[in-house]
Scaffold this motif. Structure first.
Motif, PDB file in Angstrom:
ATOM      1  N   ASN A  41      -2.045  -2.564  17.055  1.00 24.04           N
ATOM      2  CA  ASN A  41      -1.135  -2.164  15.980  1.00 24.04           C
ATOM      3  C   ASN A  41      -1.567  -2.735  14.633  1.00 24.04           C
ATOM      4  O   ASN A  41      -0.773  -3.385  13.933  1.00 24.04           O
ATOM      5  N   ASP A  42      -2.841  -2.473  14.260  1.00 25.29           N
ATOM      6  CA  ASP A  42      -3.315  -2.949  12.965  1.00 25.29           C
ATOM      7  C   ASP A  42      -3.720  -1.808  12.030  1.00 25.29           C
ATOM      8  O   ASP A  42      -4.564  -1.974  11.155  1.00 25.29           O
ATOM      9  N   ARG A  43      -3.095  -0.634  12.204  1.00 24.14           N
ATOM     10  CA  ARG A  43      -3.197   0.410  11.192  1.00 24.14           C
ATOM     11  C   ARG A  43      -2.572  -0.117   9.899  1.00 24.14           C
ATOM     12  O   ARG A  43      -1.804  -1.078   9.916  1.00 24.14           O
ATOM     13  N   TRP A  44      -2.833   0.530   8.767  1.00 28.57           N
ATOM     14  CA  TRP A  44      -2.262  -0.022   7.532  1.00 28.57           C
ATOM     15  C   TRP A  44      -0.731   0.059   7.510  1.00 28.57           C
ATOM     16  O   TRP A  44      -0.083  -0.882   7.010  1.00 28.57           O
ATOM     17  N   PRO A  45      -0.067   1.118   8.043  1.00 30.58           N
ATOM     18  CA  PRO A  45       1.400   1.063   8.052  1.00 30.58           C
ATOM     19  C   PRO A  45       1.952  -0.080   8.900  1.00 30.58           C
ATOM     20  O   PRO A  45       3.008  -0.642   8.573  1.00 30.58           O
ATOM     21  N   ASP A  46       1.268  -0.434   9.987  1.00 31.49           N
ATOM     22  CA  ASP A  46       1.706  -1.580  10.796  1.00 31.49           C
ATOM     23  C   ASP A  46       1.588  -2.876  10.006  1.00 31.49           C
ATOM     24  O   ASP A  46       2.495  -3.728  10.035  1.00 31.49           O
ATOM     25  N   GLN A  47       0.466  -3.045   9.317  1.00 30.31           N
ATOM     26  CA  GLN A  47       0.275  -4.282   8.552  1.00 30.31           C
ATOM     27  C   GLN A  47       1.201  -4.313   7.327  1.00 30.31           C
ATOM     28  O   GLN A  47       1.636  -5.387   6.903  1.00 30.31           O
ATOM     29  N   PHE A  48       1.509  -3.151   6.777  1.00 26.23           N
ATOM     30  CA  PHE A  48       2.494  -3.089   5.703  1.00 26.23           C
ATOM     31  C   PHE A  48       3.878  -3.473   6.208  1.00 26.23           C
ATOM     32  O   PHE A  48       4.631  -4.196   5.549  1.00 26.23           O
ATOM     33  N   LEU A  49       4.229  -3.001   7.419  1.00 28.56           N
ATOM     34  CA  LEU A  49       5.504  -3.403   8.022  1.00 28.56           C
ATOM     35  C   LEU A  49       5.594  -4.919   8.137  1.00 28.56           C
ATOM     36  O   LEU A  49       6.650  -5.502   7.855  1.00 28.56           O
ATOM     37  N   ASP A  50       4.520  -5.569   8.551  1.00 29.52           N
ATOM     38  CA  ASP A  50       4.533  -7.030   8.660  1.00 29.52           C
ATOM     39  C   ASP A  50       4.863  -7.679   7.321  1.00 29.52           C
ATOM     40  O   ASP A  50       5.589  -8.685   7.271  1.00 29.52           O
ATOM     41  N   ARG A  51       4.339  -7.120   6.231  1.00 31.34           N
ATOM     42  CA  ARG A  51       4.668  -7.649   4.903  1.00 31.34           C
ATOM     43  C   ARG A  51       6.141  -7.441   4.569  1.00 31.34           C
ATOM     44  O   ARG A  51       6.804  -8.342   4.033  1.00 31.34           O
ATOM     45  N   LEU A  52       6.663  -6.267   4.869  1.00 32.07           N
ATOM     46  CA  LEU A  52       8.076  -5.995   4.600  1.00 32.07           C
ATOM     47  C   LEU A  52       8.985  -6.943   5.374  1.00 32.07           C
ATOM     48  O   LEU A  52       9.971  -7.460   4.833  1.00 32.07           O
ATOM     49  N   ARG A  53       8.654  -7.178   6.634  1.00 28.82           N
ATOM     50  CA  ARG A  53       9.489  -8.029   7.480  1.00 28.82           C
ATOM     51  C   ARG A  53       9.477  -9.478   7.021  1.00 28.82           C
ATOM     52  O   ARG A  53      10.414 -10.237   7.303  1.00 28.82           O
ATOM     53  N   ALA A  54       8.425  -9.888   6.318  1.00 31.75           N
ATOM     54  CA  ALA A  54       8.318 -11.274   5.862  1.00 31.75           C
ATOM     55  C   ALA A  54       9.168 -11.550   4.629  1.00 31.75           C
ATOM     56  O   ALA A  54       9.294 -12.714   4.220  1.00 31.75           O
ATOM     57  N   ARG A  55       9.766 -10.512   4.049  1.00 32.39           N
ATOM     58  CA  ARG A  55      10.553 -10.666   2.826  1.00 32.39           C
ATOM     59  C   ARG A  55      12.010 -10.286   3.107  1.00 32.39           C
ATOM     60  O   ARG A  55      12.279  -9.163   3.543  1.00 32.39           O
ATOM     61  N   PRO A  56      12.959 -11.174   2.849  1.00 36.06           N
ATOM     62  CA  PRO A  56      14.357 -10.894   3.191  1.00 36.06           C
ATOM     63  C   PRO A  56      14.883  -9.589   2.621  1.00 36.06           C
ATOM     64  O   PRO A  56      15.654  -8.883   3.282  1.00 36.06           O
ATOM     65  N   ARG A  57      14.476  -9.235   1.396  1.00 33.81           N
ATOM     66  CA  ARG A  57      15.029  -8.037   0.762  1.00 33.81           C
ATOM     67  C   ARG A  57      14.511  -6.740   1.382  1.00 33.81           C
ATOM     68  O   ARG A  57      15.071  -5.673   1.152  1.00 33.81           O
ATOM     69  N   THR A  58      13.417  -6.815   2.144  1.00 29.63           N
ATOM     70  CA  THR A  58      12.849  -5.609   2.756  1.00 29.63           C
ATOM     71  C   THR A  58      12.733  -5.731   4.275  1.00 29.63           C
ATOM     72  O   THR A  58      12.105  -4.885   4.915  1.00 29.63           O
ATOM     73  N   ALA A  59      13.323  -6.743   4.850  1.00 34.68           N
ATOM     74  CA  ALA A  59      13.140  -6.998   6.282  1.00 34.68           C
ATOM     75  C   ALA A  59      13.736  -5.913   7.162  1.00 34.68           C
ATOM     76  O   ALA A  59      13.362  -5.785   8.337  1.00 34.68           O
ATOM     77  N   ASP A  60      14.680  -5.114   6.629  1.00 34.91           N
ATOM     78  CA  ASP A  60      15.314  -4.083   7.449  1.00 34.91           C
ATOM     79  C   ASP A  60      14.789  -2.689   7.144  1.00 34.91           C
ATOM     80  O   ASP A  60      15.400  -1.687   7.515  1.00 34.91           O
ATOM     81  N   VAL A  61      13.635  -2.585   6.486  1.00 35.41           N
ATOM     82  CA  VAL A  61      13.049  -1.278   6.191  1.00 35.41           C
ATOM     83  C   VAL A  61      12.219  -0.802   7.383  1.00 35.41           C
ATOM     84  O   VAL A  61      11.356  -1.523   7.881  1.00 35.41           O
ATOM     85  N   ALA A  62      12.474   0.416   7.845  1.00 34.09           N
ATOM     86  CA  ALA A  62      11.670   1.020   8.903  1.00 34.09           C
ATOM     87  C   ALA A  62      10.482   1.752   8.288  1.00 34.09           C
ATOM     88  O   ALA A  62      10.575   2.284   7.177  1.00 34.09           O
ATOM     89  N   VAL A  63       9.369   1.778   9.009  1.00 33.63           N
ATOM     90  CA  VAL A  63       8.160   2.456   8.552  1.00 33.63           C
ATOM     91  C   VAL A  63       7.798   3.523   9.573  1.00 33.63           C
ATOM     92  O   VAL A  63       7.573   3.221  10.751  1.00 33.63           O
ATOM     93  N   LEU A  64       7.727   4.780   9.128  1.00 35.66           N
ATOM     94  CA  LEU A  64       7.490   5.917  10.006  1.00 35.66           C
ATOM     95  C   LEU A  64       6.125   6.518   9.718  1.00 35.66           C
ATOM     96  O   LEU A  64       5.899   7.062   8.636  1.00 35.66           O
ATOM     97  N   ASN A  65       5.222   6.408  10.672  1.00 34.93           N
ATOM     98  CA  ASN A  65       3.847   6.890  10.501  1.00 34.93           C
ATOM     99  C   ASN A  65       3.776   8.344  10.970  1.00 34.93           C
ATOM    100  O   ASN A  65       3.680   8.625  12.153  1.00 34.93           O
ATOM    101  N   GLN A  66       3.806   9.262  10.012  1.00 34.54           N
ATOM    102  CA  GLN A  66       3.749  10.693  10.319  1.00 34.54           C
ATOM    103  C   GLN A  66       2.395  11.252   9.889  1.00 34.54           C
ATOM    104  O   GLN A  66       2.292  12.136   9.041  1.00 34.54           O
ATOM    105  N   ALA A  67       1.353  10.706  10.488  1.00 35.60           N
ATOM    106  CA  ALA A  67      -0.011  11.107  10.155  1.00 35.60           C
ATOM    107  C   ALA A  67      -0.732  11.560  11.405  1.00 35.60           C
ATOM    108  O   ALA A  67      -0.339  11.225  12.529  1.00 35.60           O
ATOM    109  N   ALA A  68      -1.811  12.299  11.209  1.00 37.11           N
ATOM    110  CA  ALA A  68      -2.664  12.712  12.324  1.00 37.11           C
ATOM    111  C   ALA A  68      -4.081  12.900  11.818  1.00 37.11           C
ATOM    112  O   ALA A  68      -4.289  13.409  10.706  1.00 37.11           O
TER     113      ALA A  68
END
Length: 410
Positions: A220-247
């Motif tokens: 799980n080291d695609r860029w959206p996964d690693q971006f999610l890790d950044r969001l989760r590390a910040r209280p103001r964005t910890a509850d943001v979901a990331v939806l990867n709709q790519a192919a």
């Protein structure tokens, strides 16, 4: 690494109470012949007959209630699901066949254990009390007694995650010894969680650079996964979901691997639960597959800009803020790079419009983040897989770091 348009900073779509939010997605597409389940799970005129399919997916935001969505978007016969269960994977890992003892729960549809997904449709399960932690992995096990009575199977081949196939009903088994591993997802398209009023999702539309070609299987080291890790590390964005709709291979203007973005926007973004933001990072395949002539590249440039305008209008009509990501370099790639530089000129013109038009609510400059300062038409040599187009995990981390987290809180 980014700039914002005159329309201001971010804001979430307002909700007054608990609501359903997509926490994991995978863009449905018709399975190509080489991505079908291996024998004996694919026959001459049916697939997954008497088969248990066990898959793991990484959810992005958490909750105490969840539900699943199964897709038969590309099926030309009904899809009968005999039994479905969810569980926590052993040790919380992605791509494993074993589950944590005692964690398995049956999934129902209208109170019944079995259900049939009609041709071209999706099916939403009943809500299930099942705790999911943000950023954790979930196991979904499906048994199909009859299988699907055709070879038109809906899937997401670029899972970068291992799934398992075994004959017989093993939905309640703690492990599947001897099962056949495949690095594809089949049938499952969404996981949703019941979330608090402040929870929202960002959808990302893209091609193989977002789908994760070059990333590590089961890491799980695609860029959206690693971006999610950044969001989760910040209280103001910890509850943001990331939806990867790519192919991989997907295009904005024309069908390729999966429907074109203009055709799939309603299904993959506007109809998803809880989406407040959209990142558009797609267009390289349109440029790269158009003829390397001045006329063809002028045409694809103009058509891409028109398409971006359409995406912005359609998303904003649903209250979704739209962020444009610049297209990353293709110099040195075979077959996309052309000696006369017509495709590079088109990429530069598209990127100039993304940066300067003011049409997007914000700009994410992926091009600047990963290009080689000594040769801006090419990726930095440390960040790609060797084909001068797809990024390695370090390159995907660089993209993740280029997305400003301030765009995703009120």
């Amino acid at each position: 690494m980014s700039g914002e348009s005159a329309s201001g900073t971010s804001g979430r779509s307002g909700t007054s109470g608990p609501h359903w939010v997509n926490t994991w997605t995978a863009m449905p597409q018709l399975t190509e012949v080489h991505n079908m389940p291996p024998p004996p799970f694919t026959g001459e005129d049916a697939v997954l007959v008497d088969t248990t399919l066990r898959q793991t997916v990484r959810v992005t935001t958490g909750g105490g209630r969840m539900r699943l969505r199964f897709s038969n978007a590309f099926g030309d016969t009904p899809l009968p699901l005999t039994a479905v269960s969810v569980a926590l994977p052993l040790d919380g890992r992605a791509g494993v066949s074993a589950i944590e003892p005692g964690s398995s729960r049956p999934v129902t549809f209208g109170g019944r254990a079995s259900a049939t997904v009609p041709v071209g449709a999706q099916l939403v399960s009943d809500p299930l009390d099942f705790g999911l932690r943000p950023g954790s992995n979930l196991t979904v096990t499906t048994y199909l007694a009859e299988g699907q009575a055709s070879l038109a199977l809906t899937s997401h081949p670029g899972s970068r995650t291992t799934s398992y196939l075994q004959n017989g009903d093993h939905t309640r088994e703690r492990d599947l010894p001897g099962a056949t591993p495949v690095d594809h997802w089949y049938l499952l398209s969404d996981v949703e969680v019941l979330s608090g009023a402040g929870t929202a999702a960002v959808a990302v539309v893209g091609d193989s650079l977002t789908d994760g070609r070059g990333s590590t299987t089961n890491a799980n080291d695609r860029w959206p996964d690693q971006f999610l890790d950044r969001l989760r590390a910040r209280p103001r964005t910890a509850d943001v979901a990331v939806l990867n709709q790519a192919a991989g291979g997907n295009r904005v203007l024309n069908d390729g691997l999966g429907p074109n973005l203009l055709a799939r926007l309603d299904r993959d973004v506007l109809a998803r639960s809880g989406v407040s933001w959209l990142i558009v990072f797609e267009g390289v395949n349109d440029i790269g597959t158009a003829a390397a002539t001045p006329a063809a590249q002028r045409r694809v440039t103009a058509d891409l800009i028109t398409a971006y305008e359409q995406i912005i209008v359609r998303a904003r009509a649903q209250g979704i803020r739209v962020y444009g990501a610049t297209l990353t370099p293709l110099g040195g790639n075979v077959p996309y790079d052309d000696p006369a530089g017509h495709r590079e000129a088109a990429r530069q013109e598209v990127n100039t419009w993304i940066r300067t038009s003011g049409r997007f609510d914000a700009v994410i400059d992926f091009d600047r983040a990963v290009r080689d300062p000594a040769d801006p038409a090419r990726l930095h040599p440390d960040l790609h897989t060797g084909d001068w187009l797809h990024l390695n995990p370090a390159g995907y981390r660089t993209l993740a770091l280029a997305v400003p987290t301030r765009l995703f809180h009120s």
